[in-house]
Design an enzyme around this catalytic site. Structure first.
Site, PDB file in Angstrom:
ATOM      1  N   HIS A 257       0.842  -1.204   0.000  1.00 13.76           N
ATOM      2  CA  HIS A 257       0.000   0.000   0.000  1.00 13.76           C
ATOM      3  C   HIS A 257       0.867   1.241   0.000  1.00 13.76           C
ATOM      4  O   HIS A 257       2.007   1.214   0.470  1.00 13.76           O
ATOM      5  CB  HIS A 257      -0.940   0.008   1.214  1.00 13.76           C
ATOM      6  CG  HIS A 257      -0.238  -0.202   2.511  1.00 13.76           C
ATOM      7  ND1 HIS A 257       0.140  -1.457   2.950  1.00 13.76           N
ATOM      8  CD2 HIS A 257       0.186   0.669   3.462  1.00 13.76           C
ATOM      9  CE1 HIS A 257       0.743  -1.347   4.113  1.00 13.76           C
ATOM     10  NE2 HIS A 257       0.800  -0.059   4.440  1.00 13.76           N
TER      11      HIS A 257
ATOM     12  N   HIS B 278       0.899   5.304   1.263  1.00  7.13           N
ATOM     13  CA  HIS B 278       0.286   6.290   2.162  1.00  7.13           C
ATOM     14  C   HIS B 278       0.311   7.661   1.490  1.00  7.13           C
ATOM     15  O   HIS B 278       1.351   8.066   0.951  1.00  7.13           O
ATOM     16  CB  HIS B 278       1.111   6.439   3.449  1.00  7.13           C
ATOM     17  CG  HIS B 278       1.172   5.219   4.311  1.00  7.13           C
ATOM     18  ND1 HIS B 278       0.418   5.077   5.449  1.00  7.13           N
ATOM     19  CD2 HIS B 278       1.913   4.089   4.217  1.00  7.13           C
ATOM     20  CE1 HIS B 278       0.708   3.906   6.033  1.00  7.13           C
ATOM     21  NE2 HIS B 278       1.619   3.294   5.299  1.00  7.13           N
TER      22      HIS B 278
HETATM   23  P1  AMP Z   1       2.034   0.159   7.275  1.00 10.64           P
HETATM   24  O1  AMP Z   1       2.475   0.334   8.681  1.00 10.64           O
HETATM   25  O2  AMP Z   1       2.802   0.901   6.255  1.00 10.64           O
HETATM   26  O3  AMP Z   1       1.908  -1.314   6.974  1.00 10.64           O
HETATM   27  O4  AMP Z   1       0.598   0.813   7.178  1.00 10.64           O
HETATM   28  C1  AMP Z   1      -0.574   0.189   7.579  1.00 10.64           C
HETATM   29  C2  AMP Z   1      -1.542   1.292   7.842  1.00 10.64           C
HETATM   30  O5  AMP Z   1      -2.827   0.712   7.893  1.00 10.64           O
HETATM   31  C3  AMP Z   1      -1.326   2.018   9.169  1.00 10.64           C
HETATM   32  O6  AMP Z   1      -1.115   3.403   8.909  1.00 10.64           O
HETATM   33  C4  AMP Z   1      -2.619   1.762   9.938  1.00 10.64           C
HETATM   34  O7  AMP Z   1      -3.021   2.884  10.649  1.00 10.64           O
HETATM   35  C5  AMP Z   1      -3.592   1.415   8.838  1.00 10.64           C
HETATM   36  N1  AMP Z   1      -4.691   0.557   9.185  1.00 10.64           N
HETATM   37  C6  AMP Z   1      -4.658  -0.569   9.928  1.00 10.64           C
HETATM   38  N2  AMP Z   1      -5.888  -1.127   9.993  1.00 10.64           N
HETATM   39  C7  AMP Z   1      -6.701  -0.341   9.247  1.00 10.64           C
HETATM   40  C8  AMP Z   1      -8.095  -0.383   8.915  1.00 10.64           C
HETATM   41  N3  AMP Z   1      -8.889  -1.356   9.359  1.00 10.64           N
HETATM   42  N4  AMP Z   1      -8.603   0.599   8.127  1.00 10.64           N
HETATM   43  C9  AMP Z   1      -7.800   1.590   7.678  1.00 10.64           C
HETATM   44  N5  AMP Z   1      -6.484   1.696   7.960  1.00 10.64           N
HETATM   45  C10 AMP Z   1      -5.949   0.743   8.729  1.00 10.64           C
END
Ligand code: AMP
Length: 146
Positions: free
Chosen positions: A107, A109
């Site tokens: 993903h 950001h």
């Molecule tokens: P990463 O740490 O780069 O893997 O990013 C994962 C992101 O997903 C983090 O910024 C979390 O805050 C976000 N996240 C986790 N669970 C959810 C969810 N159910 N809906 C939206 N964002 C989420």
């Protein structure tokens, strides 16, 4: 080892893609889905994920998928800048736990930034549902008018 491993079909983004978990959807096309981060580092923190790929990170993602993701990131960054008027925008992507990755479905950001406002800690502090719903409505409406 989190940089290398098997794709887990039960990861939260896979659940969202299957409709087994909710999200504050902002945008989708045939290749990507974009939704609000519920632990936002700033107002308007959006995540862009590929729909079909089982890539966990940048090492595994198919170049055509990466290209579709980046096109969506640019499109949505323009939408977010138009609607929220930040002073800057951070685009981020993490690979492996030591680099800050917590969800193992690749993903991007999109994190709007404002002068004098520090970004929140990565993945901490859940936003209020009301606030997320209002933001979702604003961004969806901005896309509708684009
Ligand atoms: P990463 O740490 O780069 O893997 O990013 C994962 C992101 O997903 C983090 O910024 C979390 O805050 C976000 N996240 C986790 N669970 C959810 C969810 N159910 N809906 C939206 N964002 C989420």
């Amino acid at each position: 080892m989190s940089l290398h491993g098997q794709y887990d079909p039960q990861n939260i983004f896979a659940l969202i893609l299957r409709g087994d978990a909710p999200c504050y959807k902002i945008y989708e096309d045939d290749q990507v889905l974009a939704f609000l981060d519920i632990f936002p580092q700033s107002t308007g923190h959006v995540l862009v994920i590929p729909k079909a790929s089982r890539a966990r990170n940048i090492l595994e993602v198919e170049p055509t998928v990466l290209s579709a993701m980046m096109s969506a990131v640019q499109y949505l960054t323009r939408i977010i800048v138009d609607e929220l008027q930040p002073d800057g925008v951070q685009i981020a992507q993490f690979n492996g736990a030591v680099a800050g990755q917590t969800v193992y479905h690749i993903h991007m950001h999109i994190i709007p930034r404002w002068e004098g406002l520090h970004a929140g800690e990565h993945g901490r502090g859940k936003a209020e549902a009301e606030e997320l719903r209002a933001l979702q409505a604003r961004l969806v409406e901005r896309i509708r008018k684009a």
